[in-house]
Structure formats: structure tokens, C-alpha cells
Design a protein around this motif. Structure first.
Motif, PDB file in Angstrom:
ATOM      1  N   SER A  44       0.837  -1.203   0.000  1.00 31.70           N
ATOM      2  CA  SER A  44       0.000   0.000   0.000  1.00 31.70           C
ATOM      3  C   SER A  44       0.865   1.243   0.000  1.00 31.70           C
ATOM      4  N   ASP A  45       0.314   2.306  -0.580  1.00 27.19           N
ATOM      5  CA  ASP A  45       1.041   3.576  -0.659  1.00 27.19           C
ATOM      6  C   ASP A  45       0.869   4.328   0.658  1.00 27.19           C
ATOM      7  N   THR A  46       1.956   4.482   1.395  1.00 31.87           N
ATOM      8  CA  THR A  46       1.900   5.154   2.697  1.00 31.87           C
ATOM      9  C   THR A  46       2.453   6.567   2.637  1.00 31.87           C
ATOM     10  N   ARG A  47       2.733   7.053   1.437  1.00 32.50           N
ATOM     11  CA  ARG A  47       3.261   8.402   1.312  1.00 32.50           C
ATOM     12  C   ARG A  47       2.217   9.431   1.737  1.00 32.50           C
ATOM     13  N   PRO A  48       2.660  10.582   2.316  1.00 28.48           N
ATOM     14  CA  PRO A  48       1.696  11.602   2.733  1.00 28.48           C
ATOM     15  C   PRO A  48       0.935  12.150   1.532  1.00 28.48           C
ATOM     16  N   PRO A  72     -15.793  34.830  11.974  1.00 31.79           N
ATOM     17  CA  PRO A  72     -14.497  34.161  12.105  1.00 31.79           C
ATOM     18  C   PRO A  72     -13.929  33.834  10.722  1.00 31.79           C
ATOM     19  N   VAL A  73     -12.682  34.199  10.490  1.00 32.88           N
ATOM     20  CA  VAL A  73     -12.030  33.926   9.213  1.00 32.88           C
ATOM     21  C   VAL A  73     -10.825  33.027   9.475  1.00 32.88           C
ATOM     22  N   VAL A  74     -10.840  31.839   8.875  1.00 36.51           N
ATOM     23  CA  VAL A  74      -9.753  30.881   9.050  1.00 36.51           C
ATOM     24  C   VAL A  74      -9.172  30.538   7.687  1.00 36.51           C
ATOM     25  N   ALA A  75      -7.845  30.643   7.560  1.00 34.57           N
ATOM     26  CA  ALA A  75      -7.154  30.256   6.333  1.00 34.57           C
ATOM     27  C   ALA A  75      -6.504  28.899   6.536  1.00 34.57           C
ATOM     28  N   MET A  76      -6.785  27.981   5.630  1.00 41.10           N
ATOM     29  CA  MET A  76      -6.198  26.641   5.676  1.00 41.10           C
ATOM     30  C   MET A  76      -5.284  26.467   4.473  1.00 41.10           C
ATOM     31  N   ILE A  77      -3.969  26.442   4.717  1.00 35.99           N
ATOM     32  CA  ILE A  77      -3.002  26.307   3.628  1.00 35.99           C
ATOM     33  C   ILE A  77      -2.823  24.828   3.310  1.00 35.99           C
ATOM     34  N   ILE A  78      -3.238  24.443   2.120  1.00 36.85           N
ATOM     35  CA  ILE A  78      -3.125  23.043   1.699  1.00 36.85           C
ATOM     36  C   ILE A  78      -2.001  22.849   0.689  1.00 36.85           C
ATOM     37  N   GLY A  79      -1.489  23.944   0.134  1.00 37.15           N
ATOM     38  CA  GLY A  79      -0.462  23.841  -0.897  1.00 37.15           C
ATOM     39  C   GLY A  79       0.459  25.043  -0.885  1.00 37.15           C
ATOM     40  N   ARG A  80       0.260  25.937  -1.856  1.00 38.35           N
ATOM     41  CA  ARG A  80       1.150  27.089  -2.003  1.00 38.35           C
ATOM     42  C   ARG A  80       0.506  28.351  -1.421  1.00 38.35           C
ATOM     43  N   ALA A  81       1.294  29.081  -0.643  1.00 36.31           N
ATOM     44  CA  ALA A  81       0.851  30.367  -0.089  1.00 36.31           C
ATOM     45  C   ALA A  81       1.995  31.337  -0.333  1.00 36.31           C
ATOM     46  N   ILE A  82       1.970  31.952  -1.495  1.00 37.24           N
ATOM     47  CA  ILE A  82       3.158  32.646  -1.972  1.00 37.24           C
ATOM     48  C   ILE A  82       2.838  34.088  -2.381  1.00 37.24           C
ATOM     49  N   SER A  83       3.679  34.988  -1.944  1.00 38.78           N
ATOM     50  CA  SER A  83       3.730  36.360  -2.422  1.00 38.78           C
ATOM     51  C   SER A  83       2.383  37.068  -2.270  1.00 38.78           C
ATOM     52  N   GLY A  84       2.015  37.864  -3.298  1.00 41.87           N
ATOM     53  CA  GLY A  84       0.813  38.690  -3.216  1.00 41.87           C
ATOM     54  C   GLY A  84      -0.463  37.899  -3.069  1.00 41.87           C
ATOM     55  N   ALA A  85      -0.475  36.655  -3.561  1.00 38.74           N
ATOM     56  CA  ALA A  85      -1.675  35.833  -3.421  1.00 38.74           C
ATOM     57  C   ALA A  85      -1.945  35.520  -1.953  1.00 38.74           C
ATOM     58  N   GLY A 114       3.984  18.891   1.024  1.00 39.02           N
ATOM     59  CA  GLY A 114       4.333  19.733  -0.120  1.00 39.02           C
ATOM     60  C   GLY A 114       3.954  21.189   0.019  1.00 39.02           C
ATOM     61  N   THR A 115       3.504  21.617   1.198  1.00 34.95           N
ATOM     62  CA  THR A 115       3.135  23.021   1.365  1.00 34.95           C
ATOM     63  C   THR A 115       4.345  23.927   1.176  1.00 34.95           C
ATOM     64  N   MET A 116       4.086  25.065   0.565  1.00 32.42           N
ATOM     65  CA  MET A 116       5.136  26.062   0.310  1.00 32.42           C
ATOM     66  C   MET A 116       4.617  27.418   0.763  1.00 32.42           C
ATOM     67  N   ILE A 117       5.284  28.013   1.737  1.00 38.90           N
ATOM     68  CA  ILE A 117       4.867  29.312   2.253  1.00 38.90           C
ATOM     69  C   ILE A 117       6.062  30.249   2.225  1.00 38.90           C
ATOM     70  N   HIS A 118       5.985  31.293   1.457  1.00 36.80           N
ATOM     71  CA  HIS A 118       7.016  32.328   1.535  1.00 36.80           C
ATOM     72  C   HIS A 118       6.539  33.608   0.876  1.00 36.80           C
ATOM     73  N   VAL A 119       7.109  34.702   1.346  1.00 33.16           N
ATOM     74  CA  VAL A 119       6.756  36.010   0.803  1.00 33.16           C
ATOM     75  C   VAL A 119       7.428  36.231  -0.542  1.00 33.16           C
ATOM     76  N   MET A 120       8.668  35.747  -0.656  1.00 27.74           N
ATOM     77  CA  MET A 120       9.425  35.974  -1.880  1.00 27.74           C
ATOM     78  C   MET A 120      10.521  34.919  -1.994  1.00 27.74           C
ATOM     79  N   PRO A 121      10.725  34.339  -3.164  1.00 29.28           N
ATOM     80  CA  PRO A 121      11.818  33.375  -3.337  1.00 29.28           C
ATOM     81  C   PRO A 121      13.172  34.029  -3.065  1.00 29.28           C
TER      82      PRO A 121
END
Length: 296
Positions: A2-6, A148-161, A180-187
Motif C-alpha cells: 500500500s502507498d503510505t506516502r503523505p 471568524p475567518v480561518v485560512a487553511m493552507i493546503i499547498g502554495r501560499a506565496i507572495s501577493g496571493a 508539499g506546502t510552500m509558504i514564503h513572501v518571496m523566493p
């Protein structure tokens, strides 16, 4: 075997909704008393759903569609139309619950997975900055109104977006880097071009300094992410927990412990933003000195 990868949800906003929301509860386009045209900002997925038994407004990205009117709006990019559509969903939520008591203001769930704004010349001329600014303002007004405002980051959270679709939330949650989540203001490459610092120096700094680093772990230390979630199956329960805490803090008139201001305090407590308080104190003393001089 079975595939146990996240499970990786990068670029899979609609698949994430199936994990987050009660089965069959998502009514796409329907917010309050209106139904939004699906052709408007097709990369923006908005609607009403049930999460852990509570009615919520959902605002997400669909990275598998592109906007035919704007060539650079694809792969989850938040374009001019998408930002306006997201803002409209927020304002329709505010209007729908305008007369509701504080405890019944419906939450707004932001499902975050965007590589940025990436505006082209057409978007810039038409007012891309106005669209993303309108969305940020809408979320700030929703929080002030008690939603109530909740942000759920499931993938990319980058820059102006991420700036317009996430950072205005009361609470920000993220799947761990294993997903695989990626969070940054600028590369780092962009930081190097702007600061004129060698990329090698920035890479070295990123190992120990969360300001230059990226990812959920570093943003957690900065206070930019309130909680990191290891198992995607836990997302609904964790989101519901934070929504309940937001309701409680709002009821106790402690909203200053939420949102961007609260995350600044949290970053200091976690050791990631140790200079913030000193800078704020210095600015306050300088403003007070100037006021005294002008009034003397």
C-alpha cells in the motif's frame, strides 16, 4: 504494497474541499441570497457548505482551470476577476448575516493554494492592485463584523496571493511540509536581486533565520501560522476548534489577539519576531516626542 506516502494536495483545491467539508454539502456559487456566475474568475471557487455541522462560506482556488480572458491566470493564480469574485463572496456573507447575533455570524474558510498573482500588462492596466486590495479590505471588514475567518493552507501560499488570500485571517493553519506546502513572501532569488545580497549568503541565513526561510515550520516560529497539521484528515476538526476559539475571543472583546496583530505577538512568544516589540515601542516614543514638540 500500500502507498503510505503523505497525501499531497498542491494544485488540488477541489479535492481538498472533499476532505474538509461534509459530503455533498458544498453549493458552489451560492453565497447568501445570490449565486455567482461560474464564468466570472473561474479559478476562484466560492460557495456555501457545512463544516463540522456549521454553515460556512468557502473561498478556494482551482489550479486546474485557467481564465480564458487573462493568459497568465492559471495554475491557481489569483487574477483580477478572481480577486473581485472572492471579495464579492465575502461581502455577500456580511450582508447575509448583517442582523445576526455575533455568535451566529457564519465563518469564512479560505482554502489557500496559489503560486501568486502574476499579473500581466492587461491586469495591471485594468487595476489588479485594486482587485486584490478590495479582497483584503473585505476580509478585514468581515472580521470587524464578527465573522471568524480561518485560512487553511493546503499547498502554495506565496507572495501577493497569500497577502490577499490568507494573511487577513483571524487564524492561519497549514499542512506540514511533508505534504508539499510552500509558504514564503518571496523566493530567495528575488530577494537577492532586490537586496543585492549573494544567493549563497541568503541560503545560509535561511537555515537559521525564519525571516529569510520559507515553509510552515518557519512561519510557525514567526507566528504567521497558528498551527501546523500533520494529517489532512484532521483538518476539519482543527479548523472547527479554531473557529470556536475565535467566537470566544470576539465575545470577550479580545479580537486584538486575532489576525495580523495577534500573530505579531505570537511570533515574539515563539522567538521568531523578537525585535518587533522594540521597534513598535521606539516608533511610539518618537511619535509622542514629535507630538509634544508640535504642541509646545
Amino acid at each position: 504494497m500500500s502507498d503510505t506516502r503523505p497525501k499531497n494536495l498542491v494544485g488540488k483545491g477541489r479535492e481538498a474541499l472533499e476532505t474538509l467539508l461534509a459530503p455533498g454539502s458544498f453549493s458552489e456559487g451560492a453565497v447568501g441570497t445570490q449565486t455567482l456566475d461560474p464564468a466570472l474568475g473561474p479559478g476562484a471557487v466560492v460557495g456555501t457548505a457545512s463544516l463540522q455541522g456549521r454553515t460556512v462560506t468557502v473561498i478556494a482556488n482551482d489550479a486546474k482551470v485557467r481564465n480564458p480572458r487573462f493568459p497568465v491566470v492559471l495554475a491557481g493564480v489569483i487574477g483580477l476577476e478572481e480577486a473581485y469574485k472572492m471579495a464579492l463572496a465575502v461581502y455577500l456573507t456580511i450582508e447575509a448575516d448583517r442582523d445576526a447575533p455575533l455568535a451566529e455570524k457564519r465563518p469564512i474558510l479560505l482554502v489557500v493554494d496559489s503560486p501568486g498573482n502574476a499579473p500581466g500588462k492587461v491586469e495591471e492596466v485594468f487595476g489588479m492592485h485594486l482587485a486584490t486590495g478590495a479582497y483584503q479590505l473585505a476580509l478585514a471588514e468581515a472580521r470587524q463584523a464578527g465573522h471568524p475567518v480561518v485560512a487553511m493552507i493546503i499547498g502554495r501560499a506565496i507572495s501577493g496571493a497569500f497577502l490577499c488570500h490568507g494573511l487577513q485571517a483571524d487564524r492561519i493553519l497549514a499542512l506540514s511540509a511533508a505534504h508539499g506546502t510552500m509558504i514564503h513572501v518571496m523566493p530567495l532569488g528575488s530577494i537577492a536581486r532586490i537586496t543585492k545580497m549573494d544567493i549563497e549568503r541568503l541560503e545560509e541565513l535561511s537555515k537559521t533565520n525564519p525571516v529569510f526561510a520559507s515553509g510552515a515550520g518557519y512561519f510557525y516560529k514567526l507566528g504567521g501560522v497558528e498551527e501546523v497539521i500533520d494529517d489532512p484528515a484532521d483538518m476539519p476538526a482543527v479548523i472547527a476548534k479554531h473557529i470556536a476559539e475565535i467566537y470566544k475571543l470576539n465575545a470577550e472583546d479580545r479580537a486584538d489577539e486575532l489576525g495580523p496583530w495577534g500573530r505579531g505577538t505570537l511570533g515574539a512568544e515563539r522567538g521568531g519576531r523578537t525585535k518587533r516589540g522594540q521597534v513598535l515601542d521606539l516608533m511610539a516614543s518618537q511619535v509622542a516626542a514629535l507630538e509634544k514638540e508640535l504642541l509646545s
